[in-house]
Design an enzyme around this catalytic site. Sequence first.
Site, PDB file in Angstrom:
ATOM      1  N   HIS A   1       0.069  -0.217   1.265  1.00  0.00           N
ATOM      2  CA  HIS A   1       1.265   0.492   0.805  1.00  0.00           C
ATOM      3  C   HIS A   1       2.326   0.602   1.894  1.00  0.00           C
ATOM      4  O   HIS A   1       2.053   0.445   3.091  1.00  0.00           O
ATOM      5  CB  HIS A   1       0.883   1.900   0.336  1.00  0.00           C
ATOM      6  CG  HIS A   1       0.303   2.741   1.429  1.00  0.00           C
ATOM      7  ND1 HIS A   1       1.072   3.390   2.376  1.00  0.00           N
ATOM      8  CD2 HIS A   1      -0.990   3.032   1.745  1.00  0.00           C
ATOM      9  CE1 HIS A   1       0.291   4.038   3.216  1.00  0.00           C
ATOM     10  NE2 HIS A   1      -0.970   3.836   2.863  1.00  0.00           N
TER      11      HIS A   1
ATOM     12  N   ARG B   1       5.483   2.701   4.032  1.00  0.00           N
ATOM     13  CA  ARG B   1       5.439   3.851   4.938  1.00  0.00           C
ATOM     14  C   ARG B   1       5.585   5.173   4.198  1.00  0.00           C
ATOM     15  O   ARG B   1       6.296   5.288   3.199  1.00  0.00           O
ATOM     16  CB  ARG B   1       6.561   3.728   5.980  1.00  0.00           C
ATOM     17  CG  ARG B   1       6.358   4.621   7.203  1.00  0.00           C
ATOM     18  CD  ARG B   1       7.552   4.583   8.130  1.00  0.00           C
ATOM     19  NE  ARG B   1       8.607   5.507   7.695  1.00  0.00           N
ATOM     20  CZ  ARG B   1       9.685   5.817   8.416  1.00  0.00           C
ATOM     21  NH1 ARG B   1       9.862   5.245   9.606  1.00  0.00           N
ATOM     22  NH2 ARG B   1      10.582   6.668   7.955  1.00  0.00           N
ATOM     23  N   THR B   2       4.910   6.188   4.712  1.00  0.00           N
ATOM     24  CA  THR B   2       5.051   7.566   4.243  1.00  0.00           C
ATOM     25  C   THR B   2       5.480   8.445   5.425  1.00  0.00           C
ATOM     26  O   THR B   2       5.451   8.011   6.586  1.00  0.00           O
ATOM     27  CB  THR B   2       3.726   8.118   3.688  1.00  0.00           C
ATOM     28  OG1 THR B   2       2.809   8.307   4.777  1.00  0.00           O
ATOM     29  CG2 THR B   2       3.108   7.178   2.661  1.00  0.00           C
TER      30      THR B   2
ATOM     31  N   GLU C   1      -7.863   5.402  -0.565  1.00  0.00           N
ATOM     32  CA  GLU C   1      -8.164   5.427   0.861  1.00  0.00           C
ATOM     33  C   GLU C   1      -9.496   6.147   1.143  1.00  0.00           C
ATOM     34  O   GLU C   1      -9.973   6.935   0.316  1.00  0.00           O
ATOM     35  CB  GLU C   1      -7.022   6.124   1.618  1.00  0.00           C
ATOM     36  CG  GLU C   1      -7.189   6.223   3.135  1.00  0.00           C
ATOM     37  CD  GLU C   1      -7.315   4.888   3.834  1.00  0.00           C
ATOM     38  OE1 GLU C   1      -8.322   4.178   3.586  1.00  0.00           O
ATOM     39  OE2 GLU C   1      -6.435   4.567   4.665  1.00  0.00           O
TER      40      GLU C   1
END
Length: 234
Positions: free
Chosen positions: A11, A13-14, A85
Amino acid sequence: MSAGTVVLWRHGRTAYNAAMRLQGQVDIPLDEVGHRQAATAAAALSATVGVDGIVVSDLGRARETAAHLASRTGREAVVDHRLRERAFGEWEGLTGEEISADWAEQFDVWRSGGDPQGVGAETRAQVSERMVAAIEEHAAALEPTQTLVAVSHGAAITLALTGMLGLGLQWRGIAGLTNAHWAELRRNPPGVEPGWRLFGHDLGPSTSIADWNAGTALGAIAAPDRGAGREVPA
């Protein structure tokens, strides 16, 4: 039957990625840079391989990433919770410094490739088993000429790779993927072990990783970089 190619895509970036916080199964969304990374990477990925199926973790950051590829290719992203995750229990949301300060012994075990005890974390074996089972199941619905894209998370993808390549779970020879980058595996001929071979790792749009992580080069990126992998923080 099975897909001849599997792409494992991390995924975008957070806010936790930007702050170097351990995410685990905290359901945090992409930040603005993460959406731009996902859109840019989706364009590069779809130009590199034919996308015949998409399966995605149920966590929001992965689903948001997959949506960019689904929109571009017209393929529906199928949600499978087994691609989420690795759970890190009490450590989720903390920085490495915070973890090492309060769980020094367990932190050393984790950083050396072991399974920390007493913090509520999933074991490496548990994560690898569920990831490989999910990927193989969804790949089995496709033809040998087709490609499955599995959208998941950093630690989970690394453990899927070790499982699919027949490597020991303590083996530390694979670097983690950069946000919105991918690994490509191809099916070995029948009777050859392991069943998959690694064709490329940490593939993605061609730019410096520092610029990519900061979002400063996005929007001016074209062809995918099929060079060597790059070391990123865990």
